[in-house]
Design a protein around this motif. Structure first.
Motif, mmCIF file in Angstrom:
data_model
loop_
_atom_site.group_PDB
_atom_site.id
_atom_site.type_symbol
_atom_site.label_atom_id
_atom_site.label_comp_id
_atom_site.label_asym_id
_atom_site.label_seq_id
_atom_site.Cartn_x
_atom_site.Cartn_y
_atom_site.Cartn_z
ATOM 1 N N MET A 1 -35.555 11.378 -63.603
ATOM 2 C CA MET A 1 -34.869 10.149 -63.184
ATOM 3 C C MET A 1 -33.565 9.986 -63.961
ATOM 4 O O MET A 1 -32.536 9.572 -63.408
ATOM 5 N N SER B 1 -29.884 9.505 -62.448
ATOM 6 C CA SER B 1 -28.950 8.409 -62.748
ATOM 7 C C SER B 1 -27.576 8.962 -63.104
ATOM 8 O O SER B 1 -26.555 8.403 -62.704
ATOM 9 N N LEU C 1 -33.267 3.837 -59.122
ATOM 10 C CA LEU C 1 -33.714 4.458 -60.370
ATOM 11 C C LEU C 1 -33.825 3.423 -61.488
ATOM 12 O O LEU C 1 -34.727 3.486 -62.323
#
Ligand code: HEM
Length: 207
Positions: free
Chosen positions: A135, A139, A172
């Motif tokens: 994740m 990002s 996210l």
């Protein structure tokens, strides 16, 4: 017999604890940017004025674009260290991880009574920790696509365009908040010995 056993290497502990305030700063400055979206000006501003998060776009962007370098640097160093030291073996999912994660879930819901395997990270932890690292990468990449949409148009294309990249970037953030809530609940549940090991590196083992 009780003895001390090594658990988390010093470097991992530094990366972990530096990441926490950095991620908090990214989310906070992200909220300042998010709330400046012109459509929200039409909404009632009372709550946002009380929280002092309205009209702070420039400040939010300045903080976001400063702390993103530290967040990215810390994340890249953590991943490099984890790969080079071999710590990744304890962290990434392997064969049987899904089954083990299911058993952990049943155990946590008190449906399954058998004790969990005594390993550094069980299947549920492997999936959660690896996901949150992926994740982080998501990002950075989606953030880059929004940050320089002309230069990184090909990155935005990966997300189905600029709006797609914005959506992923936002989703996210929601994901981190959910991860954080579960992570903290599990850390509290696991107890002091487990938490202290993330601070001093060793845990007390009862043979
Ligand atoms: C107050 C905040 C936090 C506390 C008290 C905390 C506590 C801990 C503890 C005790 C462990 C070891 C857990 C275990 O044995 O399973 C751990 C590991 C981990 N935490 Fe956190 N954590 C916090 C915030 C975060 C945040 C914000 C993230 C990322 C979004 C994060 C990601 C991780 C990861 C990836 C690991 C595994 C690290 C490794 O060994 O490579 N934590 N945390």
């Amino acid at each position: 017999m009780r003895h001390l056993a090594k658990k988390h290497p010093l470097a991992i502990r530094w990366f972990h604890w530096i990441n926490f305030p950095l991620l908090a700063m990214m989310i906070w400055s992200g909220i300042l940017i998010y709330w400046a979206y012109p459509a929200y000006l039409k909404l009632d501003q009372t709550t946002w004025r009380a929280l002092k998060i309205n009209n702070r776009l420039a400040e939010g962007m300045a903080l976001h674009f400063f702390f993103m370098w530290l967040f990215a640097g810390n994340g890249v160093l953590y991943v490099l260290y984890t790969l080079l030291s071999g710590e990744w073996r304890e962290l990434v999912p392997r064969r049987g991880t899904l089954r083990e994660a299911w058993q952990v879930l049943l155990h946590d819901l008190r449906i399954r009574k058998e004790p969990l395997p005594r390993v550094k990270f069980n299947g549920a932890q492997r999936i959660a920790y690896t996901s949150v690292i992926v994740m982080g990468l998501g990002s950075l990449v989606s953030g880059l696509a929004i940050y320089k949409p002309v230069q990184f148009a090909w990155l935005a294309w990966l997300f189905g365009g600029y709006q797609g990249a914005r959506f992923v970037h936002f989703a996210l953030t929601v994901g981190y908040v959910l991860f954080f809530l579960v992570h903290i609940a599990q850390v509290i549940r696991a107890g002091w010995n487990n938490f202290r090991a993330m601070v001093i590196g060793v845990e007390v083992v009862n043979e």
